[in-house]
Design a protein around this motif. Structure first.
Motif, PDB file in Angstrom:
ATOM      1  N   GLY A 193       0.819  -1.210   0.000  1.00  0.00           N
ATOM      2  CA  GLY A 193       0.000   0.000   0.000  1.00  0.00           C
ATOM      3  C   GLY A 193       0.852   1.258   0.000  1.00  0.00           C
ATOM      4  N   ARG A 194       1.925   1.224   0.740  1.00  0.00           N
ATOM      5  CA  ARG A 194       2.842   2.374   0.759  1.00  0.00           C
ATOM      6  C   ARG A 194       3.450   2.592  -0.622  1.00  0.00           C
ATOM      7  N   ALA A 195       3.872   1.507  -1.260  1.00  0.00           N
ATOM      8  CA  ALA A 195       4.451   1.612  -2.602  1.00  0.00           C
ATOM      9  C   ALA A 195       3.412   2.139  -3.592  1.00  0.00           C
ATOM     10  N   ALA A 196       2.194   1.614  -3.510  1.00  0.00           N
ATOM     11  CA  ALA A 196       1.130   2.047  -4.414  1.00  0.00           C
ATOM     12  C   ALA A 196       0.826   3.532  -4.232  1.00  0.00           C
ATOM     13  N   GLN A 197       0.754   3.987  -2.999  1.00  0.00           N
ATOM     14  CA  GLN A 197       0.457   5.401  -2.754  1.00  0.00           C
ATOM     15  C   GLN A 197       1.577   6.288  -3.288  1.00  0.00           C
ATOM     16  N   ASN A 198       2.812   5.862  -3.134  1.00  0.00           N
ATOM     17  CA  ASN A 198       3.918   6.626  -3.734  1.00  0.00           C
ATOM     18  C   ASN A 198       3.728   6.744  -5.242  1.00  0.00           C
ATOM     19  N   MET A 199       3.317   5.644  -5.875  1.00  0.00           N
ATOM     20  CA  MET A 199       3.144   5.649  -7.323  1.00  0.00           C
ATOM     21  C   MET A 199       2.021   6.579  -7.758  1.00  0.00           C
ATOM     22  N   VAL A 200       0.861   6.484  -7.101  1.00  0.00           N
ATOM     23  CA  VAL A 200      -0.271   7.309  -7.547  1.00  0.00           C
ATOM     24  C   VAL A 200      -0.030   8.783  -7.267  1.00  0.00           C
ATOM     25  N   LEU A 201       0.648   9.118  -6.173  1.00  0.00           N
ATOM     26  CA  LEU A 201       0.956  10.525  -5.894  1.00  0.00           C
ATOM     27  C   LEU A 201       1.981  11.068  -6.886  1.00  0.00           C
ATOM     28  N   THR A 202       2.969  10.269  -7.232  1.00  0.00           N
ATOM     29  CA  THR A 202       3.953  10.696  -8.231  1.00  0.00           C
ATOM     30  C   THR A 202       3.270  10.913  -9.575  1.00  0.00           C
ATOM     31  N   ALA A 203       2.390   9.995  -9.953  1.00  0.00           N
ATOM     32  CA  ALA A 203       1.656  10.138 -11.210  1.00  0.00           C
ATOM     33  C   ALA A 203       0.833  11.428 -11.198  1.00  0.00           C
ATOM     34  N   TRP A 204       0.134  11.681 -10.112  1.00  0.00           N
ATOM     35  CA  TRP A 204      -0.707  12.885 -10.006  1.00  0.00           C
ATOM     36  C   TRP A 204       0.148  14.139 -10.185  1.00  0.00           C
ATOM     37  N   ASP A 205       1.305  14.147  -9.581  1.00  0.00           N
ATOM     38  CA  ASP A 205       2.218  15.284  -9.717  1.00  0.00           C
ATOM     39  C   ASP A 205       2.638  15.483 -11.174  1.00  0.00           C
ATOM     40  N   LEU A 206       2.668  14.410 -11.956  1.00  0.00           N
ATOM     41  CA  LEU A 206       3.049  14.470 -13.369  1.00  0.00           C
ATOM     42  C   LEU A 206       1.858  14.749 -14.289  1.00  0.00           C
ATOM     43  N   GLY A 207       0.667  14.929 -13.695  1.00  0.00           N
ATOM     44  CA  GLY A 207      -0.525  15.159 -14.514  1.00  0.00           C
ATOM     45  C   GLY A 207      -1.136  13.879 -15.046  1.00  0.00           C
ATOM     46  N   ILE A 208      -0.828  12.772 -14.390  1.00  0.00           N
ATOM     47  CA  ILE A 208      -1.301  11.451 -14.805  1.00  0.00           C
ATOM     48  C   ILE A 208      -2.273  10.936 -13.755  1.00  0.00           C
ATOM     49  N   GLY A 209      -3.424  10.478 -14.206  1.00  0.00           N
ATOM     50  CA  GLY A 209      -4.419   9.918 -13.306  1.00  0.00           C
ATOM     51  C   GLY A 209      -4.182   8.434 -13.095  1.00  0.00           C
ATOM     52  N   SER A 210      -4.847   7.888 -12.079  1.00  0.00           N
ATOM     53  CA  SER A 210      -4.691   6.467 -11.779  1.00  0.00           C
ATOM     54  C   SER A 210      -5.924   5.940 -11.070  1.00  0.00           C
ATOM     55  N   CYS A 211      -6.017   4.622 -11.047  1.00  0.00           N
ATOM     56  CA  CYS A 211      -7.109   3.957 -10.344  1.00  0.00           C
ATOM     57  C   CYS A 211      -6.656   2.555  -9.964  1.00  0.00           C
ATOM     58  N   PRO A 212      -6.928   2.130  -8.733  1.00  0.00           N
ATOM     59  CA  PRO A 212      -6.603   0.750  -8.364  1.00  0.00           C
ATOM     60  C   PRO A 212      -7.714  -0.198  -8.799  1.00  0.00           C
ATOM     61  N   ALA A 213      -7.337  -1.408  -9.153  1.00  0.00           N
ATOM     62  CA  ALA A 213      -8.291  -2.476  -9.450  1.00  0.00           C
ATOM     63  C   ALA A 213      -7.954  -3.659  -8.555  1.00  0.00           C
ATOM     64  N   THR A 214      -8.955  -4.188  -7.896  1.00  0.00           N
ATOM     65  CA  THR A 214      -8.770  -5.400  -7.107  1.00  0.00           C
ATOM     66  C   THR A 214      -8.924  -6.599  -8.027  1.00  0.00           C
TER      67      THR A 214
END
Length: 173
Positions: free
Chosen positions: A97-118
């Motif tokens: 979860g920590r790794a995933a949150q780092n990824m989505v926040l970095t993407a957001w900073d780059l203007g990239i959206g994201s979504c998790p899928a279970t």
């Protein structure tokens, strides 16, 4: 972007423009996940980056709410040792979860959206990605440029989060 601004403004994005992401941005996202802290610094994770459109469509069949993966510019499958055996500490999921949150926040900073899928259909994902039988993929993150660019400036919807009084306890429950 300040980290507090990113946390306060991030939105889940399920619809993406048909536009490729630069490799350098995808690399930054993966490295942000790799740099996450982990229990005892074991780093018990692997990340499978998928850009192939046919493979993204097949991965979208991994769960009833994973349709957004098919339209993504890229997806990252988050893989860990299988946490279901009794001898595997569940801290691996916290670390992931920590790794995933780092990824989505970095993407957001780059203007990239994201979504998790279970992942619900584990055999589909394991077969498609060649995941070893002693490993597990519970989540896939989709990434891409939002179809609706207003997502970056859209005000928060009222009632979107529980109030602090509903979640905060001091000293005891």
């Amino acid at each position: 972007m300040e980290i507090s601004d990113a946390i306060g403004s991030i939105r889940v994005v399920r619809e993406f423009r048909d536009e490729q992401m630069p490799e350098e941005d995808l690399s930054r996202i993966v490295h942000a996940g790799r740099r996450a802290g982990s229990s005892k610094n074991l780093q018990r994770w692997g990340f499978i980056v998928v850009r192939d459109k046919d493979r993204l469509r097949r991965l979208a069949e991994g769960g009833p709410f994973a349709g957004h993966v098919a339209g993504a510019a890229a997806a990252i499958a988050l893989v860990t040792p299988d946490p279901r055996p009794t001898d595997v500490p569940l801290s691996v999921m916290f670390d992931l979860g920590r790794a995933a949150q780092n990824m989505v926040l970095t993407a957001w900073d780059l203007g990239i959206g994201s979504c998790p899928a279970t992942v619900y259909e584990h055999s589909v994902v394991h077969e498609e990605l060649g995941i070893p039988s002693d490993h597990y993929c519970e989540y896939i993150l989709s990434f891409g440029y939002p179809a609706d660019r207003s997502v970056f400036d859209r005000p928060k919807e009222p009632g979107g989060r529980l109030s602090i009084d509903e979640v905060l306890h001091r000293e005891t429950w």
